[in-house]
Every structure is written in structure tokens, then in C-alpha cells.
Design a protein around this motif. Sequence first.
Motif, PDB file in Angstrom:
ATOM      1  N   PHE A 136      -6.967   6.619   6.089  1.00  0.00           N
ATOM      2  CA  PHE A 136      -7.467   6.848   4.732  1.00  0.00           C
ATOM      3  C   PHE A 136      -6.278   7.223   3.852  1.00  0.00           C
ATOM      4  O   PHE A 136      -5.627   8.246   4.095  1.00  0.00           O
ATOM      5  CB  PHE A 136      -8.528   7.952   4.729  1.00  0.00           C
ATOM      6  CG  PHE A 136      -9.841   7.507   5.309  1.00  0.00           C
ATOM      7  CD1 PHE A 136     -10.872   7.098   4.480  1.00  0.00           C
ATOM      8  CD2 PHE A 136     -10.027   7.468   6.683  1.00  0.00           C
ATOM      9  CE1 PHE A 136     -12.087   6.678   5.017  1.00  0.00           C
ATOM     10  CE2 PHE A 136     -11.223   7.047   7.230  1.00  0.00           C
ATOM     11  CZ  PHE A 136     -12.261   6.650   6.396  1.00  0.00           C
ATOM     12  N   ASP A 141     -10.807  -1.319   2.923  1.00  0.00           N
ATOM     13  CA  ASP A 141     -12.041  -1.059   2.171  1.00  0.00           C
ATOM     14  C   ASP A 141     -13.120  -2.098   2.500  1.00  0.00           C
ATOM     15  O   ASP A 141     -13.711  -2.701   1.606  1.00  0.00           O
ATOM     16  CB  ASP A 141     -11.777  -1.032   0.665  1.00  0.00           C
ATOM     17  CG  ASP A 141     -11.314   0.330   0.186  1.00  0.00           C
ATOM     18  OD1 ASP A 141     -11.368   1.290   0.974  1.00  0.00           O
ATOM     19  OD2 ASP A 141     -10.895   0.419  -0.974  1.00  0.00           O
ATOM     20  N   ASN A 142     -13.331  -2.333   3.782  1.00  0.00           N
ATOM     21  CA  ASN A 142     -14.337  -3.271   4.300  1.00  0.00           C
ATOM     22  C   ASN A 142     -14.089  -4.729   3.948  1.00  0.00           C
ATOM     23  O   ASN A 142     -14.966  -5.565   4.143  1.00  0.00           O
ATOM     24  CB  ASN A 142     -15.755  -2.864   3.880  1.00  0.00           C
ATOM     25  CG  ASN A 142     -16.258  -1.710   4.699  1.00  0.00           C
ATOM     26  OD1 ASN A 142     -15.928  -1.583   5.878  1.00  0.00           O
ATOM     27  ND2 ASN A 142     -17.062  -0.853   4.089  1.00  0.00           N
ATOM     28  N   THR A 143     -12.910  -5.055   3.446  1.00  0.00           N
ATOM     29  CA  THR A 143     -12.541  -6.450   3.200  1.00  0.00           C
ATOM     30  C   THR A 143     -11.545  -6.860   4.269  1.00  0.00           C
ATOM     31  O   THR A 143     -10.486  -6.235   4.397  1.00  0.00           O
ATOM     32  CB  THR A 143     -11.898  -6.610   1.801  1.00  0.00           C
ATOM     33  OG1 THR A 143     -12.821  -6.138   0.821  1.00  0.00           O
ATOM     34  CG2 THR A 143     -11.544  -8.054   1.534  1.00  0.00           C
ATOM     35  N   ARG A 182      -8.749   4.830  -0.387  1.00  0.00           N
ATOM     36  CA  ARG A 182      -9.098   3.582   0.283  1.00  0.00           C
ATOM     37  C   ARG A 182      -8.786   3.750   1.767  1.00  0.00           C
ATOM     38  O   ARG A 182      -8.110   4.698   2.159  1.00  0.00           O
ATOM     39  CB  ARG A 182      -8.313   2.431  -0.315  1.00  0.00           C
ATOM     40  CG  ARG A 182      -8.682   2.188  -1.778  1.00  0.00           C
ATOM     41  CD  ARG A 182      -8.131   0.887  -2.296  1.00  0.00           C
ATOM     42  NE  ARG A 182      -8.552   0.658  -3.652  1.00  0.00           N
ATOM     43  CZ  ARG A 182      -7.937   1.149  -4.725  1.00  0.00           C
ATOM     44  NH1 ARG A 182      -6.876   1.910  -4.587  1.00  0.00           N
ATOM     45  NH2 ARG A 182      -8.383   0.881  -5.929  1.00  0.00           N
ATOM     46  N   ASN A 183      -9.272   2.789   2.585  1.00  0.00           N
ATOM     47  CA  ASN A 183      -9.027   2.959   4.011  1.00  0.00           C
ATOM     48  C   ASN A 183      -8.763   1.637   4.717  1.00  0.00           C
ATOM     49  O   ASN A 183      -9.223   0.579   4.299  1.00  0.00           O
ATOM     50  CB  ASN A 183     -10.202   3.689   4.667  1.00  0.00           C
ATOM     51  CG  ASN A 183     -11.442   2.832   4.750  1.00  0.00           C
ATOM     52  OD1 ASN A 183     -11.548   1.988   5.612  1.00  0.00           O
ATOM     53  ND2 ASN A 183     -12.377   3.062   3.842  1.00  0.00           N
ATOM     54  N   TYR A 184      -8.004   1.760   5.800  1.00  0.00           N
ATOM     55  CA  TYR A 184      -7.778   0.676   6.749  1.00  0.00           C
ATOM     56  C   TYR A 184      -8.564   1.029   8.004  1.00  0.00           C
ATOM     57  O   TYR A 184      -8.568   2.183   8.440  1.00  0.00           O
ATOM     58  CB  TYR A 184      -6.301   0.580   7.142  1.00  0.00           C
ATOM     59  CG  TYR A 184      -5.396  -0.040   6.120  1.00  0.00           C
ATOM     60  CD1 TYR A 184      -5.227  -1.416   6.056  1.00  0.00           C
ATOM     61  CD2 TYR A 184      -4.666   0.747   5.242  1.00  0.00           C
ATOM     62  CE1 TYR A 184      -4.374  -1.994   5.139  1.00  0.00           C
ATOM     63  CE2 TYR A 184      -3.807   0.184   4.315  1.00  0.00           C
ATOM     64  CZ  TYR A 184      -3.664  -1.188   4.269  1.00  0.00           C
ATOM     65  OH  TYR A 184      -2.819  -1.755   3.353  1.00  0.00           O
ATOM     66  N   THR A 211       0.835  -1.207   0.000  1.00  0.00           N
ATOM     67  CA  THR A 211       0.000   0.000   0.000  1.00  0.00           C
ATOM     68  C   THR A 211       0.867   1.254   0.000  1.00  0.00           C
ATOM     69  O   THR A 211       0.657   2.167  -0.812  1.00  0.00           O
ATOM     70  CB  THR A 211      -0.938   0.008   1.220  1.00  0.00           C
ATOM     71  OG1 THR A 211      -1.843  -1.086   1.110  1.00  0.00           O
ATOM     72  CG2 THR A 211      -1.719   1.302   1.315  1.00  0.00           C
TER      73      THR A 211
END
Length: 158
Positions: free
Chosen positions: A84, A104-106, A92-94, A62
Motif C-alpha cells: 500500500f 488498484d485492482n487493475t 493505492r496498492n499493489y 510509482t
Amino acid sequence: MKNKKLKGVTLVETLLYIGLSSIILFVVLSFMLSTQEASSRTSAKTKTHQASQFILEHLHETFRQVKSIDQTSSVFNNDNGKLFVVFSDGMRNYSLTNSEIRFDNTPITPKTVNVTRFFLEPIENKKNIVVAVKITIHLVSTEDTKVSEDINFLGVIR
């Protein structure tokens, strides 16, 4: 009349054999249980370490591609941090949700570990722009709560 000697095992000898057999059985079972416990602890350590390595690789990849950090949306200096990151194709975000690190919600953490800390410390330049983030993550095995691992990562924006 001839005196016949009876051949056989006396009660004392039988009790002695049972006692010795019990001691031997106890030692063997104790050894087997300690071996099994060591094996399960080693398995938990291995799975926790593999999760740690995967998270480190994910963060490294990343930060190799990131353009900047969204300072207003990110949550710093908190055990439940949110990061972010801005890429050339979007943001995208952690985040830490339900003891999982999500990108990203994964989820990027396996079910074999719980994340109890996702601490983000910003490092700013003289213009108060975040140029790096010190990330501290604490993982705890779900199989053996005595097994844990800390991740310390410095993500630098290049």
C-alpha cells in the motif's frame, strides 16, 4: 527370335528410392519442427521480457511519486505480498491476485505471463519507518512454462 531387353525399374531400386526419400523427408521435417519450437520459445521469452520491463517501469514511476508506505496495511515477507503506497492524492496498492499483479485492482501483467511470487521486503530507518522496499517478482510464461524471468527492484521513497 531377337532377345528384347526390358527397360524399367526393379523392385529393389523402387524400395531403395522410397527408403532414401523417407530419410530425406524425416530430416526436413525434423528441422522444420525444431525451427518452429525455437521460434515459439523465442516468442515466449520476448513476451515475458516485455512484461518484465513494463512492470519495472510501472514500479519505477510509482516510487518516483510515492510519499510513504502504509506499513499496517502492507503484507511484507510473504510470496503473496501486498504493498500500500501513499501518494499526495491518496493511497493505492499493489497485490498478487490470480497470478496477476494488480495496481488498484487493475491488472498490470498480461495474460501471457503468470506471477508466482510477489515478495516485498521492507527496509526501515532507525525510527522503524519504511524508507525503501526490495521487491522480488517471479514471472512464468503461459505459452512455455520453461520460460521464466525474475525481477528484483529496490523502490526508495524520496
